[in-house]
Design a protein around this motif. Sequence first.
Motif, PDB file in Angstrom:
ATOM      1  N   PHE A  56       1.269  -1.550  -0.055  1.00 59.98           N
ATOM      2  CA  PHE A  56       0.373   0.420   0.325  1.00 59.98           C
ATOM      3  C   PHE A  56       1.233   0.830  -0.347  1.00 59.98           C
ATOM      4  CE2 PHE A  56      -2.079   2.874   1.522  1.00 59.98           C
ATOM      5  CZ  PHE A  56      -3.995   3.058   1.534  1.00 59.98           C
ATOM      6  N   ALA A  57       1.822   1.578   1.046  1.00 53.62           N
ATOM      7  CA  ALA A  57       3.104   2.450   1.406  1.00 53.62           C
ATOM      8  C   ALA A  57       3.784   2.785  -0.345  1.00 53.62           C
ATOM      9  CB  ALA A  57       3.809   2.270   1.641  1.00 53.62           C
ATOM     10  N   SER A  58       4.112   1.828  -1.087  1.00 51.85           N
ATOM     11  CA  SER A  58       5.175   1.073  -2.188  1.00 51.85           C
ATOM     12  C   SER A  58       3.664   1.685  -3.378  1.00 51.85           C
ATOM     13  CB  SER A  58       5.369   0.044  -2.654  1.00 51.85           C
ATOM     14  OG  SER A  58       5.028  -0.518  -3.370  1.00 51.85           O
ATOM     15  N   ARG A  59       2.811   1.908  -3.578  1.00 48.39           N
ATOM     16  CA  ARG A  59       1.882   2.465  -4.560  1.00 48.39           C
ATOM     17  C   ARG A  59       1.506   3.612  -4.134  1.00 48.39           C
ATOM     18  NH1 ARG A  59       1.291   0.546  -9.166  1.00 48.39           N
ATOM     19  NH2 ARG A  59      -1.087   1.593  -8.864  1.00 48.39           N
ATOM     20  N   PHE A  60       1.381   4.911  -2.859  1.00 48.18           N
ATOM     21  CA  PHE A  60       1.233   5.815  -3.164  1.00 48.18           C
ATOM     22  C   PHE A  60       2.786   6.176  -3.195  1.00 48.18           C
ATOM     23  CE2 PHE A  60       2.361   9.064  -0.232  1.00 48.18           C
ATOM     24  CZ  PHE A  60       0.644  10.150  -0.421  1.00 48.18           C
ATOM     25  N   LEU A  61       3.803   6.086  -2.855  1.00 49.08           N
ATOM     26  CA  LEU A  61       5.459   6.520  -2.850  1.00 49.08           C
ATOM     27  C   LEU A  61       5.000   7.104  -4.778  1.00 49.08           C
ATOM     28  CD1 LEU A  61       7.109   5.179  -0.608  1.00 49.08           C
ATOM     29  CD2 LEU A  61       7.218   7.808  -0.872  1.00 49.08           C
ATOM     30  N   SER A  62       4.748   5.371  -5.333  1.00 47.21           N
ATOM     31  CA  SER A  62       5.088   5.593  -6.729  1.00 47.21           C
ATOM     32  C   SER A  62       3.748   6.299  -6.903  1.00 47.21           C
ATOM     33  CB  SER A  62       4.572   3.695  -7.783  1.00 47.21           C
ATOM     34  OG  SER A  62       4.587   3.217  -7.206  1.00 47.21           O
ATOM     35  N   GLY A  63       3.105   6.780  -6.739  1.00 40.69           N
ATOM     36  CA  GLY A  63       2.063   7.642  -7.310  1.00 40.69           C
ATOM     37  C   GLY A  63       2.655   9.193  -7.400  1.00 40.69           C
TER      38      GLY A  63
END
Length: 388
Positions: free
Chosen positions: A95-102
């Motif tokens: 979830f955190a990595s998806r946020f950072l990717s955005g």
Amino acid sequence: MKKSLIALSLGGLTIGITEFVMMGLLPDIASDMKVSIPVAGYLISSYALGVVIGAPLLVIAGRNYAPKKMLLILALMLAVFNALSIIAPDYNVLFASRFLSGLPHGAFFGVGAVVASRLADKGKEAQAISIMFAGLTIANLIGVPIGTYIGHHFIWRYTFVLIAIVGLLTFLAIYLWMPNLEKGESVNMKTQLQFFKKTEAWLIIGITAIGFGGLFAWISYIAPLLINVSKFSPEDVSTILILAGLGMVVGNFVGGKLADKYSPAPTVLALLFVMVLDLLMVYFFSFNQYISLFLTFLTGAISFSVIAPIQMLMIKTAKDAEMIASAALQGSFNIGNALGAFLGGLPLAAGYNFASPNLIGIAMAMTGMVITFILMRLHQKQVHVQAA
């Protein structure tokens, strides 16, 4: 075609796969992480929220960097943050990595649009910008189906290996092919932020975030829709997504033609109305495989046909604030992404079937129509005041 524009298009390809591949991987990730599909759908919302937060912040933070340096930083962020998903040990880290990717999404397109217009031959600025955004449609036509195939037949983490590699290729292409453009005049952020005082700006943000959210209520849950309602096998999903991608390519082209030929606000209103009718058909007729295939293409086409007219609306509103407006538009699209994925998951969590998110999409598109009508009335009043 200039190599520098190809480099920007590679960035669009990276972003497109990153944003849209999650829709096809939801069943695989949900199974591996031992969460429900609605909970896995929050990974889509997480990415979208990253875009919304990152777009204005990174544009402001990097406003005094040379364009090439800023694009290199953003491309590296795309590669590194997507690589985190490869090794995410649990749902929370993913979830955190998806946020950072955005985070770099909106800023890359915001800076890239300005750079593309500066690189273009005189009178071909819009064409140059469209080359960058073509990466998004290529992602949906080729990248997303390939990523979905990898996720279904091997391990979903390998899909993020692919994204990280494309991100590194983007970095390399920008480094080798992008000229060292001058920084240009210092950006007066006070002037840029005056954009948000305009009522029209917020109405366009509302149209984009809510009306365009109808697309994401559909596509966020397209894999379980195709598997559980249309009764396709999971192995067929990656192939069927090519139809959605082809529709998006066609819709992007048609939308550009419509935006050039007709006034953008009425065009947006008409296209949102067509989206409502289309999503109704998806809800009622997806049980038929042949109709489902046709609607997969059609919904992709209708959804992406809205993009160019909305962009024209924003451009006409954002005089002297093009950079922040471009970032805000990307943020608005991804508010729609987050809202569509979150709200579309609510009927699923309540126990309704996998066609039910389309009812949420219909409601969002209809709300976008109402906001568009308000914008048109505001424009009419302004014309009357100026005439008087």
